[in-house]
Motif scaffolding. Structure first.
Motif, PDB file in Angstrom:
ATOM      1  N   PRO A 160       0.157  17.036   7.523  1.00  0.00           N
ATOM      2  CA  PRO A 160      -0.091  17.755   8.782  1.00  0.00           C
ATOM      3  C   PRO A 160      -1.297  18.682   8.616  1.00  0.00           C
ATOM      4  CG  PRO A 160       2.200  18.016   8.094  1.00  0.00           C
ATOM      5  CD  PRO A 160       1.450  17.388   6.954  1.00  0.00           C
ATOM      6  N   LYS A 161      -1.980  18.932   9.703  1.00  0.00           N
ATOM      7  CA  LYS A 161      -3.139  19.807   9.675  1.00  0.00           C
ATOM      8  C   LYS A 161      -2.758  21.167   9.087  1.00  0.00           C
ATOM      9  CE  LYS A 161      -7.211  20.185  12.297  1.00  0.00           C
ATOM     10  NZ  LYS A 161      -7.940  19.397  13.234  1.00  0.00           N
ATOM     11  N   TYR A 162      -3.605  21.690   8.252  1.00  0.00           N
ATOM     12  CA  TYR A 162      -3.429  22.968   7.563  1.00  0.00           C
ATOM     13  C   TYR A 162      -2.244  22.948   6.596  1.00  0.00           C
ATOM     14  CZ  TYR A 162      -6.284  24.086  11.607  1.00  0.00           C
ATOM     15  OH  TYR A 162      -7.244  24.062  12.593  1.00  0.00           O
ATOM     16  N   ARG A 163      -1.768  21.770   6.263  1.00  0.00           N
ATOM     17  CA  ARG A 163      -0.637  21.565   5.343  1.00  0.00           C
ATOM     18  C   ARG A 163       0.565  22.433   5.708  1.00  0.00           C
ATOM     19  NH1 ARG A 163      -0.716  19.309  -0.633  1.00  0.00           N
ATOM     20  NH2 ARG A 163       1.479  18.766  -0.629  1.00  0.00           N
ATOM     21  N   PRO A 208       8.397  18.081   4.004  1.00  0.00           N
ATOM     22  CA  PRO A 208       7.996  19.121   4.966  1.00  0.00           C
ATOM     23  C   PRO A 208       6.486  19.208   5.212  1.00  0.00           C
ATOM     24  CG  PRO A 208       9.688  19.969   3.522  1.00  0.00           C
ATOM     25  CD  PRO A 208       9.301  18.612   2.984  1.00  0.00           C
ATOM     26  N   ASP A 209       5.670  18.926   4.168  1.00  0.00           N
ATOM     27  CA  ASP A 209       4.228  19.084   4.342  1.00  0.00           C
ATOM     28  C   ASP A 209       3.419  17.823   4.052  1.00  0.00           C
ATOM     29  OD1 ASP A 209       4.621  19.039   1.624  1.00  0.00           O
ATOM     30  OD2 ASP A 209       3.322  20.749   1.201  1.00  0.00           O
ATOM     31  N   HIS A 210       4.052  16.667   3.957  1.00  0.00           N
ATOM     32  CA  HIS A 210       3.321  15.405   3.810  1.00  0.00           C
ATOM     33  C   HIS A 210       4.254  14.208   3.970  1.00  0.00           C
ATOM     34  CE1 HIS A 210       4.752  16.150  -0.303  1.00  0.00           C
ATOM     35  NE2 HIS A 210       4.615  14.863  -0.527  1.00  0.00           N
ATOM     36  N   ILE A 211       3.635  13.034   4.136  1.00  0.00           N
ATOM     37  CA  ILE A 211       4.393  11.790   4.292  1.00  0.00           C
ATOM     38  C   ILE A 211       3.928  10.796   3.247  1.00  0.00           C
ATOM     39  CG2 ILE A 211       4.776   9.792   5.797  1.00  0.00           C
ATOM     40  CD1 ILE A 211       4.643  11.694   8.169  1.00  0.00           C
ATOM     41  N   HIS A 212       4.886  10.157   2.565  1.00  0.00           N
ATOM     42  CA  HIS A 212       4.626   9.048   1.649  1.00  0.00           C
ATOM     43  C   HIS A 212       5.126   7.781   2.331  1.00  0.00           C
ATOM     44  CE1 HIS A 212       3.749  11.102  -2.201  1.00  0.00           C
ATOM     45  NE2 HIS A 212       4.526  12.049  -1.730  1.00  0.00           N
ATOM     46  N   THR A 221      -4.218  15.894   9.239  1.00  0.00           N
ATOM     47  CA  THR A 221      -5.542  16.120   8.664  1.00  0.00           C
ATOM     48  C   THR A 221      -6.361  14.851   8.846  1.00  0.00           C
ATOM     49  OG1 THR A 221      -4.816  15.376   6.489  1.00  0.00           O
ATOM     50  CG2 THR A 221      -4.739  17.747   6.905  1.00  0.00           C
ATOM     51  N   ARG A 222      -7.659  14.957   8.704  1.00  0.00           N
ATOM     52  CA  ARG A 222      -8.534  13.800   8.892  1.00  0.00           C
ATOM     53  C   ARG A 222      -8.377  12.805   7.749  1.00  0.00           C
ATOM     54  NH1 ARG A 222     -14.392  15.614  10.622  1.00  0.00           N
ATOM     55  NH2 ARG A 222     -14.450  13.482  11.375  1.00  0.00           N
ATOM     56  N   GLY A 223      -8.107  13.270   6.554  1.00  0.00           N
ATOM     57  CA  GLY A 223      -8.069  12.394   5.392  1.00  0.00           C
ATOM     58  C   GLY A 223      -6.689  11.811   5.119  1.00  0.00           C
ATOM     59  N   TYR A 224      -6.640  10.959   4.126  1.00  0.00           N
ATOM     60  CA  TYR A 224      -5.396  10.343   3.683  1.00  0.00           C
ATOM     61  C   TYR A 224      -5.622   9.770   2.288  1.00  0.00           C
ATOM     62  CZ  TYR A 224      -7.870   6.098   5.005  1.00  0.00           C
ATOM     63  OH  TYR A 224      -8.810   5.113   5.098  1.00  0.00           O
ATOM     64  N   TYR A 276       0.831  -1.197   0.000  1.00  0.00           N
ATOM     65  CA  TYR A 276       0.000   0.000   0.000  1.00  0.00           C
ATOM     66  C   TYR A 276       0.866   1.249   0.000  1.00  0.00           C
ATOM     67  CZ  TYR A 276      -3.569  -3.288   1.517  1.00  0.00           C
ATOM     68  OH  TYR A 276      -4.425  -4.357   1.599  1.00  0.00           O
ATOM     69  N   HIS A 277       0.401   2.234  -0.736  1.00  0.00           N
ATOM     70  CA  HIS A 277       1.011   3.557  -0.738  1.00  0.00           C
ATOM     71  C   HIS A 277       0.040   4.448   0.027  1.00  0.00           C
ATOM     72  CE1 HIS A 277       2.344   7.303  -3.219  1.00  0.00           C
ATOM     73  NE2 HIS A 277       2.827   7.311  -2.004  1.00  0.00           N
ATOM     74  N   ILE A 278       0.488   4.964   1.162  1.00  0.00           N
ATOM     75  CA  ILE A 278      -0.362   5.805   2.007  1.00  0.00           C
ATOM     76  C   ILE A 278       0.297   7.178   2.130  1.00  0.00           C
ATOM     77  CG2 ILE A 278      -1.438   6.049   4.280  1.00  0.00           C
ATOM     78  CD1 ILE A 278      -1.213   2.972   4.529  1.00  0.00           C
ATOM     79  N   VAL A 279      -0.501   8.212   1.930  1.00  0.00           N
ATOM     80  CA  VAL A 279      -0.005   9.588   2.023  1.00  0.00           C
ATOM     81  C   VAL A 279      -0.914  10.351   2.979  1.00  0.00           C
ATOM     82  CG1 VAL A 279       0.491  11.720   0.752  1.00  0.00           C
ATOM     83  CG2 VAL A 279       0.796   9.505  -0.376  1.00  0.00           C
TER      84      VAL A 279
END
Length: 128
Positions: free
Chosen positions: A19-22, A56-60, A101-104, A13-16
């Motif tokens: 952080p809240k408010y990017r 800096p603003d997301h995780i893969h 954030t709530r989503g992914y 699985y690729h999950i991304v």
């Protein structure tokens, strides 16, 4: 192929997630701590991290999991546990806490080779 007592599987699985408010908070020691915590979670849950990129603003996260774990469960584990552990260990004030954030995003790697997905993740590092 991997096996459990009752299954032979190849589920990647690729999950991304963000952080809240990017906000660009995943830099320096924060990024290293979050990366270490994600590896701890994988070890605790018996998952294999194939590739992990903390931007800096997301995780893969590219992770292999047995079929008993739904992708939504994996995302919730990595997001929820990482936030709690980071905030407990490293955040001395509310401003320093990691909030997701709530989503992914969750995608499967089906018949695509893991090398192809890893190449995609690594190419994303070069983008701003």
């Amino acid at each position: 192929m991997k096996t459990t007592r009752h299954a032979t599987y190849n589920l990647n699985y690729h999950i991304v997630w963000l952080p809240k408010y990017r906000r660009s908070v995943l830099t320096g020691t924060v990024a290293r701590h979050v990366e270490d915590i994600i590896h701890e979670i994988a070890d605790d849950k018996g998952l294999e991290i194939i590739d992990l990129t903390v931007q800096p603003d997301h995780i893969h996260l590219f992770v292999s999991s047995p079929p008993k774990h739904a992708p939504s469960l994996l995302a919730n584990w990595f997001k929820g546990i990482s936030s709690r552990k980071y905030n407990h260990r490293y955040a001395s004030s509310d401003d320093q806490k990691i909030k997701w954030t709530r989503g992914y995003y969750a995608g499967t790697a089906g018949e695509v080779s893991s090398e192809t997905v890893q190449d995609y993740i690594q190419r994303q590092e070069a983008k701003p």
